[in-house]
Design a protein around this motif. Structure first.
Motif, short mmCIF file in Angstrom:
data_model
loop_
_atom_site.label_atom_id
_atom_site.label_comp_id
_atom_site.label_asym_id
_atom_site.label_seq_id
_atom_site.Cartn_x
_atom_site.Cartn_y
_atom_site.Cartn_z
N UNK A 150 39.39 -55.36 26.21
CA UNK A 150 39.64 -54.00 26.66
C UNK A 150 39.82 -53.06 25.47
N UNK A 151 40.53 -53.51 24.44
CA UNK A 151 40.71 -52.69 23.25
C UNK A 151 39.36 -52.36 22.61
N UNK A 152 38.50 -53.35 22.46
CA UNK A 152 37.21 -53.13 21.80
C UNK A 152 36.26 -52.30 22.68
N UNK A 153 36.30 -52.54 24.01
CA UNK A 153 35.43 -51.76 24.91
C UNK A 153 35.84 -50.29 24.90
N UNK A 154 37.16 -50.04 25.01
CA UNK A 154 37.63 -48.65 25.02
C UNK A 154 37.37 -47.97 23.69
N UNK A 155 37.37 -48.74 22.60
CA UNK A 155 37.03 -48.17 21.30
C UNK A 155 35.54 -47.87 21.19
N UNK A 156 34.70 -48.78 21.69
CA UNK A 156 33.26 -48.67 21.45
C UNK A 156 32.61 -47.53 22.23
N UNK A 157 32.97 -47.36 23.51
CA UNK A 157 32.27 -46.40 24.36
C UNK A 157 32.40 -44.97 23.84
N UNK A 158 33.61 -44.44 23.60
CA UNK A 158 33.68 -43.05 23.11
C UNK A 158 33.07 -42.86 21.73
N UNK A 159 33.19 -43.89 20.86
CA UNK A 159 32.58 -43.77 19.53
C UNK A 159 31.06 -43.69 19.65
N UNK A 160 30.47 -44.50 20.53
CA UNK A 160 29.02 -44.45 20.72
C UNK A 160 28.58 -43.11 21.29
N UNK A 161 29.34 -42.60 22.28
CA UNK A 161 29.00 -41.31 22.87
C UNK A 161 29.14 -40.19 21.85
N UNK A 162 30.19 -40.25 21.04
CA UNK A 162 30.37 -39.22 20.01
C UNK A 162 29.24 -39.25 18.99
N UNK A 163 28.86 -40.45 18.56
CA UNK A 163 27.76 -40.57 17.60
C UNK A 163 26.46 -40.02 18.19
N UNK A 164 26.21 -40.34 19.47
CA UNK A 164 24.99 -39.83 20.11
C UNK A 164 25.03 -38.32 20.23
N UNK A 165 26.20 -37.76 20.63
CA UNK A 165 26.31 -36.31 20.75
C UNK A 165 26.11 -35.60 19.42
N UNK A 166 26.72 -36.14 18.36
CA UNK A 166 26.55 -35.53 17.03
C UNK A 166 25.10 -35.60 16.59
N UNK A 167 24.47 -36.75 16.78
CA UNK A 167 23.08 -36.90 16.35
C UNK A 167 22.14 -36.04 17.19
N UNK A 168 22.42 -35.94 18.48
CA UNK A 168 21.59 -35.10 19.34
C UNK A 168 21.71 -33.64 18.93
N UNK A 169 22.92 -33.20 18.64
CA UNK A 169 23.10 -31.81 18.20
C UNK A 169 22.45 -31.58 16.85
#
Length: 679
Positions: free
Chosen positions: A297-316
């Motif tokens: 749970x710790x790793x899943x909760x860490x991974x999802x927002x980090x991946x979304x943030x990276x995608x959002x930054x790269x998309x922008x």
């Protein structure tokens, strides 16, 4: 996964290929199958090493993610081959640990079902490759491949375990262990495989030494920080320590994009699982199942927002790069102006060419500093004054270049966010040539009106002399009446009323003539078509009488309003009426007829027509009737009908001519009904 496999995964499908092409594609498929075999086998060995006994469920199960990544990267037409390549690896890895053959086959079915469900749904929704550089791509992957695939297949897997009596634990305990294990592996391992599979070896050579040093420091710091908190930390550490890897993850997000971010997440995941498996770190103080679930749970909760943030930054970032490329390559002069203080943020090359200022001269200064705008009214003033928040479209104004030259331009501006600052993106179109052409057309139309009124001089003089003569006669009569001993005041009042009416009549004629002789810009307004036509008919009545031409009218009974310029439309109608009179010059007086009509039709248009009883139009003259400098008159200039057509075109109307079946011709033009008045 090697670049050769990536080349195969991204190769397109063609309906017809040569034999040599088929051989090349098959060799790539074989190499990709070998890589899947190796990756699946090694993943299975790692997964079994991380199994929490006595339950046969691993806390981190890489084979499914290896297979999922392979399917995401490959066209569906060869999925069967990759699944077939994974089967021997599955057999070898499972049988080495004395897993029953029936359980081996069942597990392979559940593993394949997870990969097929996740890859199939993801590819269907994305309609293209998964690149982890857009929010939509990451969100679809997380929902379909990392959640739905493991969710559905975990029911099958736990059922197979119960059916074969392999291991301990209830159905739902096995389902939970399998679900969280595969969700974690899909979120952390699959993105790394997919993103690094697309990394070309030649890209290493393009990495600068400073960036390579920065990346090395990032990953070294991440390993040290993760080791300190996840391996060397005591059993119950301060919760704040769990945030220690976060700065390094954000560093990867903002500086290196999705590829480095996926690798950083995988490093943290590996160190967390490795430490827990060896009895170190914060996830070792409870039962094995509870420790595994807490860590997952710790790793899943860490991974999802980090991946979304990276995608959002790269998309922008990509959107900004595309905008910058469009901004630079735009054929129109463009500038970006900060809304807060009106300072130029950037200008493109065409802007530099138009205004003569270099980019370094313009950036950091305002429109007023450069003294660019000559007409600061309306929206221009609001935009410069930083009060405009709505888009501006086709706003015409005059601007001054550095050398002092003045250009007429059309401005369009949109409010966008640039660096979290509201800014204007201003597009400029040079309309100087168009304005000069419009001015020339106005001069020509004005000259045409003057010439037209010149032909009506005698009639106009008669129309003015008539009320003036009547005023003089009435004044003399009033004077005689007032000299009598008991003047008849009622008669005097009637005479004064006649004088007033004649004065108004003369004033109206003079006002109308002054309006026609004045050169002005086209002013569009709502007009009553009958009123427009009636004013022209009254002005032309004297000329018609002088030429012995009966002038009749038939106006539309229902009120009809159009949107146009009164003077220009009356010029067109005067020209057509005068042409009709001239066309009947050789027609016997008893046969002369001129008729002006207005009519509305069901297509929201108003038609004005002028019908004469002259000799009509020769067929050979029809095609050039409205051309410039084409005339049927002996002393004509050939501009009247050409100007009339340009005026009607500017009003979004149509003008035409045709011969009458009973003789003569009819010229007509139609105009759209004023939509506001119609409502």
């Amino acid at each position: 996964m090697s670049r050769q496999a990536s080349d195969f995964f991204w190769s397109g499908t063609r309906s017809q290929q040569s034999a040599s092409t088929h051989i090349a594609v098959n060799s790539k498929a074989i190499r990709a199958g070998i890589l899947v075999f190796i990756g699946y086998y090694l993943g299975a060995r790692v997964g079994f090493a991380l199994t929490f006994q006595p339950r046969p469920i691993s806390v981190f199960w890489p084979p499914n993610s290896v297979l999922l990544a392979a399917l995401l990267l490959s066209p569906p037409r060869i999925w069967w081959f990759l699944l077939l390549a994974a089967f021997p690896a599955h057999l070898i890895a499972e049988l080495q640990l004395q897993v029953p053959p029936s359980m081996v086959v069942c597990w392979f079915v559940s593993n394949c079902s997870e990969a097929i469900i996740g890859a199939g749904l993801t590819r269907y929704l994305l309609r293209g490759p998964v690149r982890f550089d857009t929010l939509r791509s990451v969100a679809v992957f997380c929902m379909c491949a990392a959640f739905l695939g493991p969710f559905v297949s975990s029911f099958v897997d736990a059922g197979f375990v119960a059916m074969n009596g392999w291991g301990e634990g209830s159905y739902w305990q096995n389902w939970r262990m399998r679900f969280f294990s595969n969700v974690l592996t899909a979120l952390t391992l699959t993105p790394s495989i997919v993103t690094w599979c697309n990394f070309k070896p030649t890209q290493w050579r393009r990495i600068s030494s400073s960036r390579a040093l920065e990346g090395s420091i990032l990953f070294l710091g991440l390993v040290i920080a993760s080791t300190v908190i996840l391996y060397n930390a005591r059993t119950n550490p301060d919760p704040v320590l769990f945030y220690v890897p976060l700065p390094f993850l954000l560093w990867a997000v903002f500086r290196f994009g999705a590829r480095a971010t996926s690798a950083a997440i995988l490093i943290v995941t590996f160190l967390a699982i490795w430490s827990s498996a060896h009895g170190h770190g914060p996830f070792t103080n409870q039962s094995a199942e509870t420790n595994a679930r807490s860590m997952q749970m710790f790793l899943i909760i860490m991974a999802v927002p980090i991946m979304l943030l990276a995608a959002g930054i790269q998309e922008r970032r990509k959107a900004e790069e595309r905008f910058a490329e469009a901004f630079r390559s735009s054929p129109d002069p463009m500038s970006i102006i900060r809304q807060r203080d009106g300072i130029f943020i950037d200008v493109n090359d065409h802007w530099v060419e138009m205004f003569g200022y270099e980019r370094k001269e313009a950036i950091g200064r305002t429109v007023r500093d450069l003294n660019l705008c000559l007409s600061e009214g309306g929206h221009v003033q609001q935009m410069i004054g930083l009060r405009q928040s709505e888009p501006i479209r086709d706003l015409e104004c005059a601007v001054r270049a550095k050398a002092g030259g003045v250009r007429q331009v059309s401005l369009s501006a949109d409010v966008v966010e640039m660096g979290n600052e509201p800014s204007f993106v201003v597009t400029i179109r040079d309309i100087t040539d168009r304005k000069l052409a419009e001015e020339a057309n106005r001069d020509l139309a004005h000259a045409s009106r003057i010439a037209l009124l010149g032909e009506l001089t005698a009639s106009i003089a008669h129309e003015i002399n008539q009320p003036l003569g009547a005023i003089l006669s009435n004044a003399d009569a009033a004077e005689l009446l007032l000299e009598s001993e008991s003047p008849p005041l009622d008669e005097v009042r009637k005479i004064l009323a006649d004088i007033r009416n004649d004065d108004l009549r003369a004033s109206e004629i003079i006002r109308h003539i002054r309006l026609l002789t004045r050169k002005h810009v086209m002013q569009m307004e709502s007009l009553d078509v009958n009123e427009v036509a009636g004013e022209v008919v009254r002005l032309m009545e004297a000329e018609a009488r002088r030429r012995n031409v009966p002038l009749g009218t038939k106006f539309a009974a229902a009120p009809a309003r159009i949107f146009g310029d009164r003077v220009h439309l009356q010029q067109v109608l005067m020209n057509l009426i005068l042409n009709g009179m001239e066309a009947m010059a050789d027609t016997p007086e008893v046969e002369r007829r001129l008729f002006v009509r207005t009519v509305t039709n069901g297509q929201q248009r108003v038609e004005i027509s002028v019908t004469d009883s002259g000799s009509g139009i020769s067929p050979e003259k029809y095609p050039r009737l409205f051309d410039s400098f084409f005339t049927t008159k002996e002393n004509g200039m050939g501009l009247g009908l050409a100007i009339a057509r340009s005026i009607i075109d500017a009003h979004h109307g149509k003008i035409s001519a045709e011969n009458n079946s009973t003789g003569g011709a009819t010229f007509r033009f139609d105009l759209p009904v004023d939509p506001v008045a119609a409502r």
